[in-house]
Scaffold this motif. Structure first.
Motif, PDB file in Angstrom:
ATOM      1  N   TRP A 181       0.846  -1.185   0.000  1.00  0.00           N
ATOM      2  CA  TRP A 181       0.000   0.000   0.000  1.00  0.00           C
ATOM      3  C   TRP A 181       0.886   1.242   0.000  1.00  0.00           C
ATOM      4  N   GLN A 182       0.501   2.254  -0.760  1.00  0.00           N
ATOM      5  CA  GLN A 182       1.290   3.466  -0.892  1.00  0.00           C
ATOM      6  C   GLN A 182       0.960   4.505   0.174  1.00  0.00           C
ATOM      7  N   ARG A 183      -0.259   4.436   0.720  1.00  0.00           N
ATOM      8  CA  ARG A 183      -0.677   5.406   1.727  1.00  0.00           C
ATOM      9  C   ARG A 183      -1.851   4.842   2.503  1.00  0.00           C
ATOM     10  N   GLU A 209      -4.926   5.567  -4.622  1.00  0.00           N
ATOM     11  CA  GLU A 209      -4.556   4.467  -3.734  1.00  0.00           C
ATOM     12  C   GLU A 209      -5.646   3.402  -3.702  1.00  0.00           C
ATOM     13  N   ASN A 238      -4.989   1.454  -6.676  1.00  0.00           N
ATOM     14  CA  ASN A 238      -3.761   0.690  -6.473  1.00  0.00           C
ATOM     15  C   ASN A 238      -4.031  -0.597  -5.694  1.00  0.00           C
ATOM     16  N   ARG A 239      -4.823  -0.497  -4.656  1.00  0.00           N
ATOM     17  CA  ARG A 239      -5.123  -1.683  -3.852  1.00  0.00           C
ATOM     18  C   ARG A 239      -5.935  -2.703  -4.642  1.00  0.00           C
ATOM     19  N   GLN A 287       1.512   5.453 -10.926  1.00  0.00           N
ATOM     20  CA  GLN A 287       2.222   5.628  -9.667  1.00  0.00           C
ATOM     21  C   GLN A 287       3.072   6.892  -9.697  1.00  0.00           C
TER      22      GLN A 287
END
Length: 356
Positions: A115-117, A169, A172-173, A349
């Motif tokens: 996870w990025q955030r 995000e 992204n997930r 990204q």
């Protein structure tokens, strides 16, 4: 992990899909009757379909993006009209709901996922779940959350108060968990899906009414021959109003929707292949909403519960800051690509990092 199930909206299953469980491979869709409504359901929980995402197939095609100068309330930002050719894609039938957002926000990383955030599970301001402060919060014009007679909770209302970075995000997930390419729609994809083959100001025709969408219908201004109606003054459960010709709900009003594209004041030099349109070079980083001269702006579409009809037209464009917090009238709708690659000239990204 969530499991994919096909949505059966016609008399027979109209397409076959071969899916893989690994993120390194993408979905393959074999489409047989492109004129019929097709789609699939993405389960966010293995134990049920309550929060499943329903995505509908948008067939490849071309359309005139923007509005003609003869359209009432035409804006320069909607010109010049230009012909855009798009590949097919899937798009979520409704705005992402508060329940769907909460489910993904609470996912814990599994091996191979990053996870990025962090995502707040209950960010929405028009919510009675998770944050007691939202019940008492009032907006500048005195509006407050009021559950409708058909509601016990706000779970089916669109998530809002999430910024562009949060939305990316969320995508992204889903990408990592499912192996499919989830992203935000490009501005061209959004308008193509909204119009659903029409060329009028609205997908419903020349005007809008309070029976067709959640917007400011009580204001003395009415678009075209439209009638004055009730202004709900808040969000409404997704799917409460009629769908457009392609089966999509709330393309006009309720909440505005984040797109991939950076803001440009008009369509001079815009892509004609449906891809996103980023700034030339690296845009300024944003950590707050300070000096307007340093803003990096991102496109939002669709109009909202607080907007007049002019802002809810199919061609209407607006922008907001991608970082620094969300807005109570901006939410998200997802696209899932059945082919590899990104819609951006740079990676999703990388764009997210520019706005971190």
């Amino acid at each position: 992990r969530p499991w994919l199930r096909h949505q059966r909206r016609t008399r027979a299953l109209l397409f076959a899909a071969a899916m893989t469980a690994t993120p390194s491979r993408t979905a393959t869709f074999l489409l047989r009757q492109p004129r019929q409504t097709q789609g699939f359901r993405e389960l966010l929980r293995a134990d049920g379909e309550a929060e499943a995402l329903t995505l509908l197939w948008i067939p490849p095609g071309r359309f005139w993006m923007g509005s003609p100068e003869t359209e009432p309330e035409f804006r320069d930002s909607e010109s010049p009209q230009h012909l855009v050719q798009l590949q097919g894609y899937f798009i979520s039938q409704t705005l992402i709901t508060q329940a769907q957002w909460r489910e993904v926000a609470k996912w814990e990383e599994k091996p191979g996922e990053t996870w990025q955030r962090d995502l707040e599970a209950h960010p929405s301001l028009f919510s009675n779940i998770g944050q007691s402060r939202t019940l008492a919060r009032t907006l500048g014009d005195g509006n407050a959350l009021r559950l409708l007679p058909s509601e016990k909770t706000s779970e089916r209302r669109p998530v809002e108060n999430v910024d562009w970075n949060d939305a990316m995000e969320f995508c992204n997930r889903l990408r990592q968990r499912t192996g499919r390419h989830y992203t935000l729609p490009t501005e061209a994809q959004w308008e193509y899906a909204c119009r659903a083959g029409t060329a009028k100001p609205f997908s419903f025709g020349d005007t809008l009414s309070a029976k067709l969408a959640n917007y400011d219908a009580a204001h003395a201004y009415a678009y075209g021959a439209g009638s004055i109606g009730v202004h709900l003054q808040q969000t409404s459960p997704v799917g409460s109003y009629p769908a457009n010709a392609w089966g999509l709900y709330d393309m006009h009003g309720n909440v505005r929707e984040w797109c991939l594209d950076d803001w440009h004041p008009n369509y001079e030099g815009a892509p004609i292949d449906g891809t996103a349109w980023p700034y030339e070079g690296k845009p300024p980083k944003i950590s707050s909403r300070g000096n307007p001269d340093t803003w990096a702006r991102t496109v939002v579409r669709g109009g909202s519960w607080r907007d007049r009809p002019i802002a809810c037209r199919s061609a209407a464009r607006a922008y907001e800051l991608p970082g620094g917090g969300g807005y109570e009238d901006v939410g998200i709708r997802l696209v899932c690509l059945p082919y590899p690659g990104s819609l951006l000239k740079r990676s999703d990204q990388a764009q997210g990092e520019l706005y971190a």
